[in-house]
Write an enzyme that holds these catalytic residues in place. Sequence first.
Site, PDB file in Angstrom:
ATOM      1  CB  SER A 243      39.115  42.443  43.464  1.00 23.72           C
ATOM      2  OG  SER A 243      38.010  41.785  44.056  1.00 23.72           O
ATOM      3  CE  LYS A 244      38.296  49.712  45.700  1.00 24.82           C
ATOM      4  NZ  LYS A 244      39.116  49.790  46.889  1.00 24.82           N
ATOM      5  NE  ARG A 245      36.143  38.598  45.246  1.00 20.82           N
ATOM      6  CZ  ARG A 245      36.758  38.609  44.090  1.00 20.82           C
ATOM      7  NH1 ARG A 245      36.232  39.215  43.077  1.00 20.82           N
ATOM      8  NH2 ARG A 245      37.901  37.976  43.926  1.00 20.82           N
TER       9      ARG A 245
END
Length: 465
Positions: A243-245
């Site tokens: 994901s984005k992280r």
Amino acid sequence: MVRTRFAPSPTGELHIGNARTALFAYLYARKNGGRFILRLEDTDVGRSKPEYSDAIIEDLKWLHIDYDEGPYKQSERLQIYKEYLNKLVEMDLVYECFCSPTELEERRKIALKSGKPPVYDGRCAQLTEEKKNSLKSSGKGFTYRFKFSKFDIIEFEDVIRKKVVFNPKIMGDPILVRADGVPAYNFACTIDDMLMGITDVIRGEDLLDQTPRQIAILKAFNAPIPRYAHLPLIMGRGKKPLSKRDGSTSVLEFKQQGFLAEALVNYLYRLGFSPPTEKQILTIDEMIEYFELERVSPSPAVFDLSKLRFINREVIRLKDEGQLLNMFRMFLNGDSKEIDDRFVKVFKDEIFTLSELRDASSFIFDDGFNPNYTAEIMKKSKFYLDRILTLEILNVFVSSLCEDGFDEMNIRKFIEAKGLKPLSVFMLIRLALSAREKGPSLADIVRLLGAERVKKRIELISRCL
Ligand code: GLU
């Protein structure tokens, strides 16, 4: 005839997990002489955006994942879903549910708290006609739920997960059509898979528990059940879905960072699959040849940026130099005379991604050259000798320049006469020309800059030392 599909919801940019799903569905269709269909699942008007649909189409084109049919848009097929809902009404396989989202959410929380599965309890299936009519006339909205809990155990053989078993009795009745009349994912997707004659549903494992619901709908219509292949998810840090992280996750972001389509596709191909070949970088035809959906690993694939970078470097090195020239010019936003065939030959070995090109080659351009800065870098370097000796080295270097390079022997003679370390001397020259310790060979740098510019730069730097 094999028919596969890629059915993204255009609610964001194409995630690389979805790109892999698309790739595998595409390869499977090609491998089996079948057809690959693109279907945009855009019924959720709140979250779907036409820009995302366009971007997904653009990204697929860039990746060379070509579809044979579509793009079909579910938002243009609402009438069809309505017809099929009516058929289910006639078959008494749906019921109207008047529970509001807030009520459902409250019950969900209570269920979770008391350790019960948070599934719909089916209460609206019991409503009398009278009750329903009075709720409707009081203006209460309603959804249509599928009588899934009437079905017995649903079992299927997933190509990757092997045997999968679900019990509809404990899963709750899913909503097929929302209160605003919009079909829910499960419904539109299943009707389309049926009408589009999809033989093999290849998708992410996050949808595995939707499959029994979809199979039940297909059974209700006496439709053939496709084969299912649920691909393991791509994991990021801490074994959590990418994901984005974890940084970049969309195809567009990788493209903007200077990853090449071939590299991305080659990397995605090897996420959970290993082709029986020693060859590192495969053409799309080779990928099709080696592809076997049955051999995709059921365990999650971990995203590894350094591996992707390595593949990208290989793809850049293998690329035709004419094509690279265009890409280099695009990434450097310029067509200055410095960016020529020689420039490409030299810098293609210096970078992992095209976006590194700017930094790696900045010193070649006059606006990337600053004599003060360069002199500072030289003085700070562990290779720096004293000022007089450094100036002498630069002088000898300038006097060794010839039209297309420099006379290395001349410099070596000087090194020997002075009893210097060759490494230090050549490093100082390199620093003077590029303000960095690594990079192309000195000979390449001189050739790229040309003797005149080298001379001028050394002159300017000498004044700053
Ligand atoms: N539209 C769904 C999604 O993007 C996938 C549909 C499917 O492949 O069944 O999550």
